[in-house]
Write a protein that holds these residues in place. Structure first.
Motif, PDB file in Angstrom:
ATOM      1  N   ALA A 604     -32.418  10.884  27.299  1.00 27.19           N
ATOM      2  CA  ALA A 604     -33.209  11.316  26.143  1.00 27.19           C
ATOM      3  C   ALA A 604     -32.297  11.729  24.994  1.00 27.19           C
ATOM      4  CB  ALA A 604     -34.165  12.448  26.523  1.00 27.19           C
ATOM      5  N   GLY A 605     -31.441  10.789  24.601  1.00 32.77           N
ATOM      6  CA  GLY A 605     -30.384  11.077  23.644  1.00 32.77           C
ATOM      7  C   GLY A 605     -30.856  11.643  22.321  1.00 32.77           C
ATOM      8  N   ARG A 606     -32.022  11.210  21.844  1.00 30.60           N
ATOM      9  CA  ARG A 606     -32.494  11.725  20.555  1.00 30.60           C
ATOM     10  C   ARG A 606     -32.781  13.215  20.626  1.00 30.60           C
ATOM     11  NH1 ARG A 606     -34.781   6.473  20.764  1.00 30.60           N
ATOM     12  NH2 ARG A 606     -34.276   5.209  18.909  1.00 30.60           N
ATOM     13  N   TRP A 607     -33.364  13.652  21.743  1.00 26.81           N
ATOM     14  CA  TRP A 607     -33.639  15.082  21.885  1.00 26.81           C
ATOM     15  C   TRP A 607     -32.344  15.870  22.072  1.00 26.81           C
ATOM     16  CZ3 TRP A 607     -38.142  16.427  20.253  1.00 26.81           C
ATOM     17  CH2 TRP A 607     -39.229  15.561  20.386  1.00 26.81           C
ATOM     18  N   VAL A 608     -31.415  15.304  22.802  1.00 27.70           N
ATOM     19  CA  VAL A 608     -30.131  15.990  22.988  1.00 27.70           C
ATOM     20  C   VAL A 608     -29.392  16.082  21.655  1.00 27.70           C
ATOM     21  CG1 VAL A 608     -27.954  15.996  24.255  1.00 27.70           C
ATOM     22  CG2 VAL A 608     -30.031  15.184  25.378  1.00 27.70           C
ATOM     23  N   TYR A 609     -29.504  15.031  20.837  1.00 27.21           N
ATOM     24  CA  TYR A 609     -28.913  15.042  19.495  1.00 27.21           C
ATOM     25  C   TYR A 609     -29.400  16.271  18.726  1.00 27.21           C
ATOM     26  CZ  TYR A 609     -27.932  13.418  14.694  1.00 27.21           C
ATOM     27  OH  TYR A 609     -27.502  13.311  13.386  1.00 27.21           O
ATOM     28  N   SER A 610     -30.716  16.502  18.748  1.00 20.12           N
ATOM     29  CA  SER A 610     -31.275  17.655  18.038  1.00 20.12           C
ATOM     30  C   SER A 610     -30.789  18.963  18.642  1.00 20.12           C
ATOM     31  CB  SER A 610     -32.801  17.597  18.060  1.00 20.12           C
ATOM     32  OG  SER A 610     -33.269  16.452  17.379  1.00 20.12           O
ATOM     33  N   ASP A 611     -30.668  19.003  19.972  1.00 13.31           N
ATOM     34  CA  ASP A 611     -30.169  20.217  20.626  1.00 13.31           C
ATOM     35  C   ASP A 611     -28.755  20.542  20.163  1.00 13.31           C
ATOM     36  OD1 ASP A 611     -32.545  20.338  22.035  1.00 13.31           O
ATOM     37  OD2 ASP A 611     -31.703  19.431  23.857  1.00 13.31           O
ATOM     38  N   VAL A 612     -27.902  19.535  20.156  1.00 13.22           N
ATOM     39  CA  VAL A 612     -26.499  19.752  19.780  1.00 13.22           C
ATOM     40  C   VAL A 612     -26.403  20.101  18.300  1.00 13.22           C
ATOM     41  CG1 VAL A 612     -24.216  18.680  19.623  1.00 13.22           C
ATOM     42  CG2 VAL A 612     -25.669  18.264  21.625  1.00 13.22           C
ATOM     43  N   PHE A 613     -27.213  19.452  17.482  1.00  8.71           N
ATOM     44  CA  PHE A 613     -27.199  19.770  16.055  1.00  8.71           C
ATOM     45  C   PHE A 613     -27.505  21.250  15.834  1.00  8.71           C
ATOM     46  CE2 PHE A 613     -28.869  20.253  11.811  1.00  8.71           C
ATOM     47  CZ  PHE A 613     -28.065  19.432  11.041  1.00  8.71           C
ATOM     48  N   GLY A 614     -28.370  21.809  16.663  1.00  7.59           N
ATOM     49  CA  GLY A 614     -28.783  23.197  16.482  1.00  7.59           C
ATOM     50  C   GLY A 614     -27.814  24.229  17.009  1.00  7.59           C
ATOM     51  N   GLN A 619     -17.159  25.706  18.290  1.00  6.74           N
ATOM     52  CA  GLN A 619     -16.434  25.296  19.502  1.00  6.74           C
ATOM     53  C   GLN A 619     -17.390  24.766  20.564  1.00  6.74           C
ATOM     54  OE1 GLN A 619     -14.023  28.630  20.744  1.00  6.74           O
ATOM     55  NE2 GLN A 619     -12.300  27.981  19.455  1.00  6.74           N
ATOM     56  N   GLN A 620     -18.500  25.449  20.728  1.00  9.50           N
ATOM     57  CA  GLN A 620     -19.485  24.987  21.699  1.00  9.50           C
ATOM     58  C   GLN A 620     -20.073  23.644  21.274  1.00  9.50           C
ATOM     59  OE1 GLN A 620     -22.771  27.664  22.274  1.00  9.50           O
ATOM     60  NE2 GLN A 620     -23.730  26.405  23.852  1.00  9.50           N
ATOM     61  N   ARG A 621     -20.351  23.507  19.981  1.00 12.17           N
ATOM     62  CA  ARG A 621     -20.909  22.243  19.502  1.00 12.17           C
ATOM     63  C   ARG A 621     -19.914  21.094  19.669  1.00 12.17           C
ATOM     64  NH1 ARG A 621     -22.120  23.807  14.879  1.00 12.17           N
ATOM     65  NH2 ARG A 621     -20.524  22.846  13.585  1.00 12.17           N
ATOM     66  N   ASP A 622     -18.647  21.349  19.359  1.00 14.92           N
ATOM     67  CA  ASP A 622     -17.634  20.296  19.518  1.00 14.92           C
ATOM     68  C   ASP A 622     -17.474  19.895  20.980  1.00 14.92           C
ATOM     69  OD1 ASP A 622     -17.210  20.195  16.826  1.00 14.92           O
ATOM     70  OD2 ASP A 622     -15.386  21.412  16.837  1.00 14.92           O
ATOM     71  N   ARG A 623     -17.582  20.877  21.889  1.00 15.06           N
ATOM     72  CA  ARG A 623     -17.495  20.541  23.307  1.00 15.06           C
ATOM     73  C   ARG A 623     -18.657  19.653  23.729  1.00 15.06           C
ATOM     74  NH1 ARG A 623     -19.995  22.433  27.552  1.00 15.06           N
ATOM     75  NH2 ARG A 623     -20.855  24.225  26.418  1.00 15.06           N
ATOM     76  N   ARG A 624     -19.860  19.987  23.274  1.00 13.75           N
ATOM     77  CA  ARG A 624     -21.019  19.161  23.617  1.00 13.75           C
ATOM     78  C   ARG A 624     -20.945  17.785  22.954  1.00 13.75           C
ATOM     79  NH1 ARG A 624     -23.507  17.960  26.422  1.00 13.75           N
ATOM     80  NH2 ARG A 624     -25.722  18.110  25.925  1.00 13.75           N
ATOM     81  N   VAL A 762     -20.476  12.270  13.560  1.00 12.88           N
ATOM     82  CA  VAL A 762     -21.804  12.448  14.129  1.00 12.88           C
ATOM     83  C   VAL A 762     -21.891  13.838  14.746  1.00 12.88           C
ATOM     84  CG1 VAL A 762     -23.468  11.618  15.837  1.00 12.88           C
ATOM     85  CG2 VAL A 762     -22.081   9.986  14.539  1.00 12.88           C
ATOM     86  N   LEU A 763     -22.857  14.617  14.304  1.00 13.85           N
ATOM     87  CA  LEU A 763     -23.103  15.983  14.776  1.00 13.85           C
ATOM     88  C   LEU A 763     -21.955  16.947  14.469  1.00 13.85           C
ATOM     89  CD1 LEU A 763     -24.771  15.207  18.227  1.00 13.85           C
ATOM     90  CD2 LEU A 763     -25.895  16.155  16.204  1.00 13.85           C
ATOM     91  N   ALA A 764     -21.089  16.580  13.530  1.00 13.62           N
ATOM     92  CA  ALA A 764     -19.936  17.437  13.243  1.00 13.62           C
ATOM     93  C   ALA A 764     -20.321  18.677  12.447  1.00 13.62           C
ATOM     94  CB  ALA A 764     -18.876  16.640  12.481  1.00 13.62           C
ATOM     95  N   ARG A 765     -21.320  18.555  11.572  1.00 11.55           N
ATOM     96  CA  ARG A 765     -21.701  19.638  10.654  1.00 11.55           C
ATOM     97  C   ARG A 765     -20.459  20.154   9.933  1.00 11.55           C
ATOM     98  NH1 ARG A 765     -25.881  23.718  13.467  1.00 11.55           N
ATOM     99  NH2 ARG A 765     -25.519  24.737  11.468  1.00 11.55           N
TER     100      ARG A 765
END
Length: 847
Positions: A604-614, A619-624, A762-765
């Protein structure tokens, strides 16, 4: 159809009776526990609906329902005119699109009703035709802000622009709004996979490059106002079509109940929300919220009973006070209160939601081609455009506005990508790209023929751009109508040879497999038939000129190739650098032409994408990100072939990639000037799983920030932006420039308007520019959205990129003008010696 209806009597509802009972008993005093201790003393409620041209319903249905919603608003405004001020209904029409649609259908009496309602000050019209993406060019912005007939615009006098859902707003649009005396911007951002640039709700001054300022209200999500008074949603579905009779619009008594107990309960809920808001730092004396209906929230009708609720609140004497208001009036009062205390920001307001446009790359390319074609049709090379041409161009730009509007499809476009409803909505969306492309071709042909056909017979080549053109011009060989092999310049005596090459033969039956390229799969019409394409080289054709040549049968030997650049290649013979005489550095570097995919390793990559974006912690986001994202670079299938002609050298290479059925990249190097053209074609395999595709170009400008433009307004990504706006990717008009002591490097994208720098991000913010901002990645495909955008665009896609260097010491050329010329397709008009009949000139070819 808009009909005259009996005026609705809204003054005898139970809720109104309750209000008068409060007055009659003289008991407006609230219980002590209901009283307000908040610093927020007043709440302005702006009642509106969010206009999606699609999403909830087919776009046609949406537009027709919006017309009916305006009818309801007119009736409700007029029917409550005799009430006390607190019980009078207010409505803000978010867009001029709905008003214009309505106005065209309304009869004289109904138009008078509308203008009377506007005259009360309780029916307001927003300044923009629709909620837009940043892909609009300057001409589209002009159409956007002149959607209404000018006399009607003056009568409704829009003072506020409303942008809901979308996460950004181009500075070009803000400046044109100020030109139209619109001083307020009301933003209701949807923060899914995005967010506001600074804390909200809040206000700020947005300073433009020319020093003017716009007052911006960065409000909550446009539907959030309902939840200031209610703990839960009323809607179901959550997005049923308005035509689905199993669902219904809300009725009085469903919510915003106006009896005393219900209003006091809503008051207690509001106080809790306000305490939370103040704890988060909100310190304004008043608050502006927008309230939508709860049928779907988007594309919903007015809720006239809201006026009863507000009236009861007033009669109970509850604090903070609340009023129904227009957006402009609410923001005007707020500006008086806090205008000297709020911060000021400068820079481009880049949009997190812009990546959705890459879900339909084929249609985006068509829309961009339409923009180039209509610009060519309006070029001064054909003379001053007449009224009919300008009207046709306005129609084209309006269609393009509808394409660049933020709604791309059904609410189920990704969950049910093959439903009839999904296809129906995207069919209508696509129409707004393909129709203007066709119409632009028509007016261009009319303009060109009208100018050339009355002239002497000959082979005419027109440069519609303002700068000199040098390059190949390609045409179907069948258009020559004879055994012609060259062109002659009757003025200079110069001779230009035709080169005939294999190509597509319409309705040409193949004799064998050799008549097909490896990319042709239908085995129907040959695409590698000999002598189907004629091309010739034009050198330094001056801007805005039409040059006449003679067609000749004379065969001319090719001139000896110029030396061209010094080229370095990798182990697969693909260029890694090209350096022309006098250059200190290469035009490009290794990595140019890379085709990159970013996929998702998890379910369910699209939902995980939103999870990681949030994830707020970097550091936690980069790990994910490292766990989730999988980057794959296409590899060479075989060494690149090389073809050298008199004017250019062409490298062609097939690639292999697990997500592409086939891929070919071609790099053409000009011999006499530092210029290159990269074309990447591939066939994306069908898949509805989320992925992002990029094409990279690497320029030798490390340490220099890129410059670009959006809506014709230049900006410097990372540096010239609102704080907190999107830095992961950028919508651009078509060019990126790097200004260095060694010269100005220009990169131009014909088909793809989204870019990122350094890596895929992607998802770097991102907060800061990357170390390698000289590496440009064009985002050519992206289907990560869970809704609204396209789930799967597959098949053959093509993307073109140009690179050029302006050497130091020469006068700087406007990058937008140079980009236009690099992408130019000079117009060929073949005019035989036989004279065209005047009837045809008048009835067929005249615009």
């Amino acid at each position: 159809m808009i009909r005259n209806r009996t005026k609705v009597n809204l003054t005898t509802t139970c809720a109104t009776v309750a209000c008068f009972l409060v007055l009659a008993t003289g008991n407006p005093v609230a219980a002590e526990e209901d009283q307000d201790s908040s610093a927020i003393k007043h709440v302005d409620i702006v009642h509106m609906t969010h206009t999606d041209i699609g999403f909830t319903d087919h776009p046609l249905v949406c537009r027709r329902q919006q017309m009916r919603y305006l009818d309801i608003a007119i009736d409700a405004v007029l029917a409550t005119s005799d009430r006390p001020a607190e019980g009078r209904f207010h409505w803000t029409a978010e867009t001029t699109l709905a008003v214009d649609d309505w106005w065209k259908k309304a009869d004289l009496r109904r138009r008078e009703d509308f203008l009377k309602a506007v005259g009360t000050g309780r029916l307001e019209v927003g300044a923009m035709a629709m909620n837009q993406t940043p892909a609009m060019n300057r001409d589209e912005w002009h159409a956007m802000l002149h959607w209404l007939p000018e006399d009607l615009w003056q009568k409704v006098n829009p003072r506020v622009a409303i942008q809901n859902d979308v996460n950004g707003f181009p500075r070009a649009g803000a400046m044109m709004l100020l030109d139209r005396n619109v001083e307020y911007l009301f933003m209701g951002i949807n923060d899914h996979n995005g967010g506001p640039p600074v804390r909200r709700p809040s206000a700020f001054w947005w300073k433009m490059p020319d020093g003017r300022r716009m007052f911006v209200w960065l409000g909550d999500h446009y539907a959030q106002g309902f939840y200031y008074f209610h703990p839960s949603s009323w809607r179901r579905g959550p997005v049923p079509e308005s035509t689905d009779t199993r669902y219904r619009s809300a009725r009085p008594g469903d919510f915003f109940l106006a009896d005393e107990a219900s209003v006091r309960a809503a008051h207690r809920h509001l106080l809790g929300r306000l305490r939370t808001l103040e704890a988060q730092g909100y310190n304004y004396p008043s608050l502006v919220i927008s309230v939508t209906n709860e049928w779907r929230m988007d594309n919903d009708p007015p809720f006239p009973a809201l006026a009863d609720f507000v009236a009861t609140w007033k009669h109970l004497g509850l604090k903070p006070t609340i009023t129904l208001s227009s957006a402009a009036d609410a923001l005007g009062r707020l500006k008086q209160q806090i205008g000297d205390k709020i911060p000021q920001y400068t820079g481009e307001w880049t949009d997190w939601w812009a990546n959705g446009t890459a879900s339909g790359p084929r249609e985006v390319a068509a829309s961009r081609k339409a923009k180039r074609l209509v610009a060519t049709a309006l070029s001064p090379v054909w003379g001053r455009p007449d009224k009919h041409t300008l009207e046709a161009a306005d129609e084209i730009y309006r269609d393009l506005c509808l394409f660049d509007e933020h709604t791309w499809g059904s609410s189920e476009s990704v969950g049910q990508p093959h439903s009839l409803e999904t296809w129906a909505q995207y069919n209508e969306k696509s129409r707004a790209a393909y129709r203007p492309m066709a119409m632009a071709k028509l007016i261009l042909a009319q303009r060109a023929r009208s100018v050339v056909y009355p002239r002497e017979g000959g082979f005419y080549v027109a440069n519609p751009t303002s700068l000199p053109y040098s390059g190949w011009i390609t045409m179907p060989a069948s258009a020559l109508r004879g055994d012609f092999h060259s062109l002659g310049d009757p003025e200079s005596g110069a001779k230009i040879p035709f080169f005939f090459e294999p190509g597509y033969a319409s309705f040409g039956r193949p004799a064998g497999p050799e008549h097909f390229t490896p990319q042709s799969e239908s085995e129907t019409f040959a695409d590698n038939m000999p002598n189907q394409v004629a091309r010739f080289w034009i050198e330094d054709l001056k801007g805005h000129t039409i040059q006449r040549f003679d067609l000749r049968e004379e065969r001319i030997k090719s001139t000896r190739p110029d030396n061209g650049p010094t080229v370095a290649v990798d182990s697969q013979n693909w260029p890694t650098s090209a350096q022309w005489p006098g250059m200190e550095q290469s035009l490009f570097q290794s990595g140019t032409g890379d085709v990159i995919s970013v996929g998702f390793r998890e379910f369910a990559g699209r939902w995980v994408y939103s999870d990681v974006f949030g994830i707020a912690d970097r550091q936690q986001r980069d790990r994910r990100r490292s766990e989730l994202l999988e980057e794959t670079v296409a590899t060479a299938k075989r060494p690149a072939s090389v073809e050298r002609n008199s004017h250019t050298t062409v490298y062609t290479q097939t690639l292999t990639h697990p997500r592409l059925k086939w891929a070919v990249r071609q790099l053409e190097l000009w011999h006499r000037e530092p210029r290159a053209r990269l074309i990447v074609r591939f066939r994306r395999s069908e898949s509805e799983l989320p992925e992002i595709l990029f094409v990279a170009c690497d320029l030798p400008c490390r340490g220099t920030l890129p410059e670009s433009s959006v809506g014709g307004m230049p900006f410097v990504p990372y540096e010239d932006q609102l704080p907190g706006s999107c830095r992961d990717y950028f919508t651009i008009d078509d060019w990126v420039q790097y200004s260095t002591p060694q010269g100005r490097w220009l990169w131009v994208s014909r088909d793809a308007p989204l870019v990122t720098f350094g890596g895929h991000n992607v998802l770097a913010r991102c907060d800061d520019p990357p170390n390698s901002a000289n590496r440009i990645l064009a985002m050519v495909y992206n289907n990560v959205w869970v809704t609204n955008f396209v789930a799967d665009s597959h098949g053959t896609l093509e993307f073109q990129f140009d690179m050029a260097l302006q050497p130091p010491g020469r006068p700087a050329i406007d990058p937008a003008r140079l980009a236009e010329t690099l992408q130019a397709e000079p117009q060929i008009i073949i005019n035989p010696n036989l004279k065209e009949h005047p009837i045809f000139l008048d009835r067929l070819h005249r615009p």
